[in-house]
Design a protein around this motif. Structure first.
Motif, mmCIF file in Angstrom:
data_model
loop_
_atom_site.group_PDB
_atom_site.id
_atom_site.type_symbol
_atom_site.label_atom_id
_atom_site.label_comp_id
_atom_site.label_asym_id
_atom_site.label_seq_id
_atom_site.Cartn_x
_atom_site.Cartn_y
_atom_site.Cartn_z
ATOM 1 N N SER A 94 -4.802 13.643 79.720
ATOM 2 C CA SER A 94 -4.446 12.278 80.143
ATOM 3 C C SER A 94 -3.329 11.699 79.275
ATOM 4 C CB SER A 94 -5.670 11.364 80.115
ATOM 5 O OG SER A 94 -6.224 11.320 78.807
ATOM 6 N N GLU A 95 -3.384 11.966 77.973
ATOM 7 C CA GLU A 95 -2.329 11.484 77.065
ATOM 8 C C GLU A 95 -1.024 12.230 77.303
ATOM 9 O OE1 GLU A 95 -3.454 11.410 72.926
ATOM 10 O OE2 GLU A 95 -5.431 10.588 73.422
ATOM 11 N N VAL A 98 0.774 10.926 80.571
ATOM 12 C CA VAL A 98 1.479 9.656 80.391
ATOM 13 C C VAL A 98 2.696 9.850 79.475
ATOM 14 C CG1 VAL A 98 1.285 7.305 79.508
ATOM 15 C CG2 VAL A 98 -0.528 8.259 80.941
ATOM 16 N N THR A 182 3.793 4.190 84.934
ATOM 17 C CA THR A 182 2.754 4.442 83.931
ATOM 18 C C THR A 182 1.377 4.087 84.488
ATOM 19 O OG1 THR A 182 4.314 4.071 82.122
ATOM 20 C CG2 THR A 182 1.967 3.879 81.592
ATOM 21 N N ARG A 183 1.278 2.933 85.169
ATOM 22 C CA ARG A 183 -0.002 2.553 85.789
ATOM 23 C C ARG A 183 -0.452 3.601 86.798
ATOM 24 N NH1 ARG A 183 2.144 -2.417 86.045
ATOM 25 N NH2 ARG A 183 2.778 -2.169 88.218
ATOM 26 N N TRP A 185 0.321 6.787 87.004
ATOM 27 C CA TRP A 185 -0.062 8.052 86.373
ATOM 28 C C TRP A 185 -1.400 7.924 85.645
ATOM 29 C CZ3 TRP A 185 3.372 12.551 85.160
ATOM 30 C CH2 TRP A 185 4.404 12.655 86.091
ATOM 31 N N ARG A 186 -1.662 6.774 85.026
ATOM 32 C CA ARG A 186 -2.970 6.581 84.381
ATOM 33 C C ARG A 186 -4.084 6.565 85.426
ATOM 34 N NH1 ARG A 186 -2.407 5.014 78.946
ATOM 35 N NH2 ARG A 186 -0.384 4.075 78.508
ATOM 36 N N GLN A 187 -3.840 5.929 86.559
ATOM 37 C CA GLN A 187 -4.834 5.882 87.634
ATOM 38 C C GLN A 187 -5.117 7.263 88.193
ATOM 39 O OE1 GLN A 187 -3.023 3.106 90.345
ATOM 40 N NE2 GLN A 187 -3.709 1.319 89.190
ATOM 41 N N MET A 189 -5.302 10.005 86.617
ATOM 42 C CA MET A 189 -6.254 10.692 85.744
ATOM 43 C C MET A 189 -7.643 10.097 85.867
ATOM 44 S SD MET A 189 -4.881 13.261 84.383
ATOM 45 C CE MET A 189 -6.116 13.742 83.208
ATOM 46 N N SER A 190 -7.732 8.810 86.091
ATOM 47 C CA SER A 190 -9.062 8.188 86.153
ATOM 48 C C SER A 190 -9.720 8.353 87.516
ATOM 49 C CB SER A 190 -8.967 6.705 85.796
ATOM 50 O OG SER A 190 -8.166 6.010 86.732
#
Length: 192
Positions: A94-95, A98, A182-183, A185-187, A189-190
């Motif tokens: 995840s890191e 991003v 960024t939002r 790409w973070r979503q 992963m979640s």
């Protein structure tokens, strides 16, 4: 991943000199006048080579743009393969995901006209570029364990297409584009 990297070209000494002269001239002219305003004739004249040499070597302005980007792409590829975390190995997926999006956006915003030229030379050109295949594979590997990593990688890379970013930039600006990606790409992963 190592197999997806573009190997440096092997060439005769005179061909290498011509290539370097052409790339230096193109970089200088593009920086001074903008990519769209420079003709292949101008590049050939500035490099001191014939137009035939230029066209045989690069094909067209998109090929020239792709060659100019090659070194810059390799730097980012090295960061992905061997750089420090979070871009390189050693951080959670995840890191790394991003960090890659952020590093790619740095590269894209810095070279937007060249990337756009290389991606839009012909329909589907973006997806045939070796660098895109590398970025896609990297993202798909980081998304391993999600429902369809291959499709998700294409979907995440799509809003970073140079043509798309060029169209949105005047309205949204770099900061909003970066924050939105960024939002997204973070979503990814979640919700995987």
């Amino acid at each position: 991943m190592e197999l997806l990297r573009t190997p440096p070209p092997k060439e005769r000494a005179d061909a290498a000199r011509n290539r370097a002269a052409i790339l230096d001239a193109a970089a200088s002219l593009f920086a001074e006048h903008g990519v769209d305003a420079v003709s292949m004739d101008q590049v050939a004249a500035a490099a001191g080579v014939g137009k035939g040499t230029l066209f045989r070597r690069f094909g067209d302005k998109a090929g020239l743009a792709a060659s100019l980007l090659d070194t810059r792409e390799r730097v980012l590829q090295e960061g992905v393969l061997q750089g420090p975390p979070s871009l390189g190995p050693g951080a959670p997926p995840s890191e790394r995901l991003v960090a890659f999006a952020d590093a790619y956006l740095d590269y894209l915003f810095k070279h937007l006209p060249l990337v756009r030229m290389s991606e839009t030379a012909a329909p589907g050109a973006r997806y045939r570029i070796g660098a895109y295949r590398f970025w896609h594979r990297h993202v798909a590997i980081l998304l391993d364990g999600t429902s369809d990593p291959e499709h998700a990688a294409h979907a995440l890379l799509a809003p970073m297409a140079a043509e798309h970013v060029t169209a949105l930039l005047p309205e949204l600006g770099e900061e909003r584009i970066r924050a939105g990606i960024t939002r997204l790409w973070r979503q990814a992963m979640s919700s995987g």
